[in-house]
Design an enzyme around this catalytic site. Sequence first.
Site, PDB file in Angstrom:
ATOM      1  N   GLU A 179      88.177 -27.820  51.075  1.00  0.00           N
ATOM      2  CA  GLU A 179      87.072 -27.884  50.855  1.00  0.00           C
ATOM      3  C   GLU A 179      86.355 -29.235  51.680  1.00  0.00           C
ATOM      4  OE1 GLU A 179      86.017 -27.977  46.892  1.00  0.00           O
ATOM      5  OE2 GLU A 179      86.251 -25.704  46.484  1.00  0.00           O
TER       6      GLU A 179
ATOM      7  N   GLU B 104      88.495 -19.231  46.466  1.00  0.00           N
ATOM      8  CA  GLU B 104      88.311 -19.620  45.038  1.00  0.00           C
ATOM      9  C   GLU B 104      87.345 -18.552  44.611  1.00  0.00           C
ATOM     10  OE1 GLU B 104      88.181 -23.631  44.527  1.00  0.00           O
ATOM     11  OE2 GLU B 104      89.894 -24.204  45.852  1.00  0.00           O
TER      12      GLU B 104
ATOM     13  N   GLU C  66      88.881 -31.067  35.799  1.00  0.00           N
ATOM     14  CA  GLU C  66      88.263 -29.711  35.769  1.00  0.00           C
ATOM     15  C   GLU C  66      88.813 -29.025  34.371  1.00  0.00           C
ATOM     16  OE1 GLU C  66      89.192 -27.741  39.449  1.00  0.00           O
ATOM     17  OE2 GLU C  66      87.920 -28.921  40.414  1.00  0.00           O
TER      18      GLU C  66
HETATM   19 ZN   LIG Z   1      87.290 -26.231  44.600  1.00  0.00          ZN
END
Ligand SMILES: [Zn+2]
Lengths: 632, 632, 632
Positions: free
Chosen positions: C144, C315, C363
Amino acid sequence: MNPTLGVCYYPEHWPEEIWATDAARMVDTGLTWVRIGEFAWTRMEPKPGQLDLAWLDRAIDTLGNAGLKVVLGTPTATPPRWMIDKHPDMLARDVSGQIRKFGSRRHYCFSHEGYRAESARIARILGERYGRHEHVHAWQIDNEYACHNTTLSYSEAALSGFRNWLAQKYQSTDALNRAWGNVFWSMDYDDFDQIDLPNLTTTEPNPAHVLDFKRYSSDQVIAFNKVQTDTLRPLTDKPLIHNYMGRELTFDHFKLGADLDIASWDSYPIGFLSDRLEADEADKTSYLRQGDPDNQALHHDLYRAVGRGRWWIMEQQPGPVNWAPWNPAPLPGMARLWAWEAIAHGAEAVCYFRWRQAPFAQEQNHAGLLRPDSVAAPALAEAAQVAREIKDFGEVIPAQGHVAFLFDYEADWVFGTQPQGADFSYFRLVLDAYRALRRAGLSIDILPKDADLAGYKLVVAPGLAIMDDTLKTRLAEHDGHVIVGPRSGSKDQDGAIPVPLPPNLPGLDATVTFVESIPPGAQDLLEDAGSFVHWSERLEGTANVTLKTKNDHPALVTSGTLHYLAGWPDRAAWDHILKLIAPAAGLYLEVLPPGLRVRDTATHRFAFNYGAAPVHWRGIVIPPAGLHWVDI
Amino acid sequence: MNPTLGVCYYPEHWPEEIWATDAARMVDTGLTWVRIGEFAWTRMEPKPGQLDLAWLDRAIDTLGNAGLKVVLGTPTATPPRWMIDKHPDMLARDVSGQIRKFGSRRHYCFSHEGYRAESARIARILGERYGRHEHVHAWQIDNEYACHNTTLSYSEAALSGFRNWLAQKYQSTDALNRAWGNVFWSMDYDDFDQIDLPNLTTTEPNPAHVLDFKRYSSDQVIAFNKVQTDTLRPLTDKPLIHNYMGRELTFDHFKLGADLDIASWDSYPIGFLSDRLEADEADKTSYLRQGDPDNQALHHDLYRAVGRGRWWIMEQQPGPVNWAPWNPAPLPGMARLWAWEAIAHGAEAVCYFRWRQAPFAQEQNHAGLLRPDSVAAPALAEAAQVAREIKDFGEVIPAQGHVAFLFDYEADWVFGTQPQGADFSYFRLVLDAYRALRRAGLSIDILPKDADLAGYKLVVAPGLAIMDDTLKTRLAEHDGHVIVGPRSGSKDQDGAIPVPLPPNLPGLDATVTFVESIPPGAQDLLEDAGSFVHWSERLEGTANVTLKTKNDHPALVTSGTLHYLAGWPDRAAWDHILKLIAPAAGLYLEVLPPGLRVRDTATHRFAFNYGAAPVHWRGIVIPPAGLHWVDI
Amino acid sequence: MNPTLGVCYYPEHWPEEIWATDAARMVDTGLTWVRIGEFAWTRMEPKPGQLDLAWLDRAIDTLGNAGLKVVLGTPTATPPRWMIDKHPDMLARDVSGQIRKFGSRRHYCFSHEGYRAESARIARILGERYGRHEHVHAWQIDNEYACHNTTLSYSEAALSGFRNWLAQKYQSTDALNRAWGNVFWSMDYDDFDQIDLPNLTTTEPNPAHVLDFKRYSSDQVIAFNKVQTDTLRPLTDKPLIHNYMGRELTFDHFKLGADLDIASWDSYPIGFLSDRLEADEADKTSYLRQGDPDNQALHHDLYRAVGRGRWWIMEQQPGPVNWAPWNPAPLPGMARLWAWEAIAHGAEAVCYFRWRQAPFAQEQNHAGLLRPDSVAAPALAEAAQVAREIKDFGEVIPAQGHVAFLFDYEADWVFGTQPQGADFSYFRLVLDAYRALRRAGLSIDILPKDADLAGYKLVVAPGLAIMDDTLKTRLAEHDGHVIVGPRSGSKDQDGAIPVPLPPNLPGLDATVTFVESIPPGAQDLLEDAGSFVHWSERLEGTANVTLKTKNDHPALVTSGTLHYLAGWPDRAAWDHILKLIAPAAGLYLEVLPPGLRVRDTATHRFAFNYGAAPVHWRGIVIPPAGLHWVDI
Ligand SMILES: [Zn+2]
Ligand SMILES: [Zn+2]
Ligand SMILES: [Zn+2]
């Protein structure tokens, strides 16, 4: 006085080949003035000490020979990049202590002595060369002082200047500690060198500390300007001018204006409505393409005072600008209306900004009288029309206004430091009162606190935070009605609450016992019409109660012709209050259609339609963006 | 216990000539206590080591001889300017790394050892001189810890303290890496000196890193305070107090309170409603001049727990304050109502802040019992009325509440770090539940997680992020109804999701399989009344479903007397849930008119009208800001 | 192409004992791919130069032997803590100059040469060991890029890199001064070393300065990536992939994609609707648990272009995420719908993120296919269903779309620098146009400006800031309808307004004479339906007026098949415009029920119900989150 028009021009942006054509077209349009030079320092002095003024000579000659009068700007708002190498510490610092870097404009700290000397140097160079030049008819010093939030700088230069200023003012830290009330939280100082700038404190700093820093900073702007006026005075007989911004209250314009001959301001009605005015959403939408119907007039009246009667528009919005959050285009006709409105308020000259839209750099989306491809933009024809009309109209003879409106920069510094309500703003309070007077068809003179008030049937003074005894006596003894308050006289010279408590006006037995700020959605209802919003005070005393709240508290108290207003009236309340007082004061209130505003000269009443629909007035129909005048 | 009143006073702000008059007037008003000294360090020690306490001797004597009991504050919230020269690195740094400068108050970092020693030094000086003084009847340590966001500091002192604290806690970086889950993004450390403070990371830091930093920072507040209590204990037998702020959750008050004798808090109902409470707009307007009808009560109940039964109001709002976004004035009667409400919740003393409004410095617009000109402000008569009334009333005998409400500071740290929904706040969740219990006429005891729950027919525990097995067992075995959730038990000691998944309560087969946060405007409708807002959980398991969502998911599941609540009920849903559970728990829910709140002592039920309209209750009419009590 | 499914897995997060079970369960679910390694640098190289890859060997073997294909990530998005000791200046700086510290991820400056070398080193180590490994079937480079706002860094490395880049581009400061228009405010430079990064300037910097800095920064991302692809190419024959983020426009994906074999993106429909999409409130609520019905499709079509036909979802959101302001759970069925929609748009593979929810670190509230306790989360069954369905479905054969939609990263940089209206965003303009095409049932190909347009009946190009003559000619000569504008061609290569004025399209006599931005609540009404919002242009010229505003200005002008659109149409206006043009272009517009969207392959029309209610389509009922396909 016969008004004239002008335009701002940047010969350095364009090939020399087209200067003459541009000049001829300006003359054709009926323009008299052309302002140049104020951002051209790198062209005047490409390297330190290495001057190149030949191009400027030719530009001035080309313009002058075409019949234009040149306003020459000193370029001190845009020091060249090499200047930063010479004076690395000249850059300002923002409130968080960050250096405000080179790469745009106004990148200097007003406190920096080295840069002041450089400003004097370039002013001297220009003054010596052009001070007696046949085509240079006026000077502009710097450009839009304070714009981009540049008055307050938290630099080393400001820190050291502030300490000296405090030492001179207070002589001892004991005196300063007492004046500021530093005992409050053990904030006392033993030495002026212990005093820091009032930023980044753990919680809010002492308001007296902030107030003195604002006063100091205002003084630096004035001192910076004075270095240039002192330099130019011996070198020229032409008027010295500065172009102030709209809603810019961070320095005392009356004091700065005293060193100049003419005040001018930069009027961007649509940009200002978008980026710096409180107005309800319906008004923001109605006036989207016209600008607020009162804000220009307020500034005209203010800058007429700053210029002691002599004032210009130096930059007049001609079309969409680039810098507001949203930038709609003016209605057709507004570029004419705005100019005429300025003239009706006594402007000697109105200069459009700018001649040709620049296709490059920060303002490439800012309209001019010409498009980037040199085709006429819509405002060119409107400017030409105004030029013809003012020629036909002849002399504009000013008249004293119906109302004196007292205005004070320090009040904004005081209330800005301790607003007590998140939406309390001195300027907003002023604008609301001013709007009410305008809706009633009155012509207003804005004046400083020490102005002569003779002849005014009504004096209005909202939010004059600090009032000395002389002023109070003058108002109490004034031969005409006077409306003081809210919050007037609520602070002493040190920014503290005075005892006896405010307003403490001679002959008026009324004391503010406590105050409250009111959030949006809440209000304090008045008995006959409207409400207090934002702010409400509780009064004690024997003064006559002219108006009450629905909770039976005094809202307006009166002794003879002196009134104290104990809150912030909304629109309906202001209209009602004026109806209560104006007849007694001998003032006639004209009922105007929505969006219409009027202004009187000695000979005419001018009417301007800010609305988006046609209105009827005195038997004629005025279209949107239209104007009309009748003999008085 | 016979309640008493008091006031905060600053002799150093006023000429010594008026101290005696002030004292006599305080006594006349019926006040017992006078708090002094907490901001007077520069007057006590104008230069390092050079003490001047003679004025303080005289002030204490003047007040004491008039018949007042003195609460003496240690002045450590306002270190003098010279202290910064002595300890230049004692200033805190904000989250962006900026030094939080001198010029207001609370300008110190709790981690700074040098300043801790200075605090002990000044506490010793005061303790030695006044510890056995006949007029000094209590001590206040520092002032409003954590106010102005001062618990978390990102200074060098904090960094080095944090590393040591981590090293002691984890012994090895391997243990720390495992506990924090640093493997997640290769965030492992090899050495404690590699660990930085959790600010300014590229994206959000590891929540375990933040949680430990919050725990460390809470410990530093407690350690800072303990240095002073350890110093004073041998020097005085009088109670040691701290005045906590409202909605201040950045350190563990239960832990800090364990080192003190009495908890006190500073109650500003109108300021808090404006600046720190979530309430719908209609409520914000209805209660504009009264304050939130439940927030004071919640804090009373909380600080009663922090003080292990002994608590005061150290600062009671008397009129408009200066520091909230908007500062309306209280309705006439509120300064009485607030005091009585505190007393009904068991306050031993209520001290108004402050005696005379200071005309200077930061709080010059903060009302007192007197105006700056020493004339009585409205609250003075109300205070005098309360003084007479409590004398007549006699002893206030506390009773155990109907409901035990478990409260946990760490829960706020956990959810504040990872709210999972932008409007999820532990305190807000707590306040919503507490409001529901109050609307139902219940009296509540707020308790820490390890408190004895014997005798409570209902225990409520929303949002208890971390629950150990002992607590779970105690709740499951509790002899009364227990409502746990939402989010209770959702994290382990390291701030991670425990496996088995939450809530994992003994005897209740219910597992949170996933959660969702819900934005404003959306909701999860419940079957009979109301909705879940902000937060909703999906449950699996065989527990009885007592209440369902309209989508047929369990909203409340039950095993015997143990309930798990799988979302955040809105007002209607909370009212419905209490109606489902309270009768079974043997609690009677009184139907109260809007704005009315009640509180029981052992002998009386007190009723307080927070509404702006009169209400009928038990056959009488209670006016706005009125109160009434009946025998139980 | 037969599509496949996969999952993201972190063996380093779990005990080695469960790897085999996990792998078997993945295979059972029908998954083909497993992505690993991209955040595991500290596990691969715990100390500088001390490698530990044995665990990775075992993980790859365990997964591969179970039948899975491994996508191996280079771990360069998460440099270990020791890397910062080695390269203390590798950290980026934010726009205020603050270091962006270690403690999360993406903590590096793209300009830093030392870190580039480290990236090459670790890529080489992995490439040498696994480049020919039987189970490694693809590579992911970094993770990313640009996420967490990391493209622009204001570090020393960036400053020095930028100066070199400028020197190479312009060769002389004279050329740079001319290109940027530095004469405007005396901003000229004499030396490239005088040029600073365009942050912290006193007011806004020169937009040309900013534009070049954005171009430079984009180039650094591409260069950083290329160092790794250059390293890996000789070591492997497997495809190189990057996983791009949603609405990430800070670097030129087309340029970066040219160095890779496959484009992939990370699709979080619900998170993106909450945190980065403009939509009216009603839509935000309707699609709360489904995500915007067009944003996924837009990205699918965009990344298909970036991957030159080859693209994946790397993802795929499987349940509630943790990072958006609010994180509701998907409707049951959405994890299936999203995967099928990607497949219908040509995705070769869809990998869910992540296998098992991590109970720790940043996360921990991000759902996976498994819960933290290894029980199946709702999405696991949906993934298994998709796996069965795609097996049954067989080959997906792509077809050219009905519409070519030109997309340009530089346009976002230009308008982001000078939006001229506070809510003007290139991406938003693009999304609004794209939504209109989708509501009309059209399948779209997004293409770069230089793409071949052969075969497209309609080309749409809103907001293409910079258009060279070649492009203009290609559009004018295109054999099909073309809609250009608004703002297309409004800037030259230097970011200045071109003369002749825009759009200056061959054969279309239309000139934009001025523009206006329009605030929320205002609009420019069109004659037949809808309005221009946000943006409106005034046109001159002789081109046919196909659509007018109610004020009688041209809104859409046409010459043959070439149309210029002079504003930003709202929903109704876009629908009307497509009805005007599509029939002429030979396109059939299907009337779709609200919430339904379609996409064509060569053989099928797929329909996806994003609505929360069932819809009728082609005689069948599609439930919420349902999908259906028919033969074409
Ligand atoms: Zn991610
Ligand atoms: Zn300007
Ligand atoms: Zn306080």
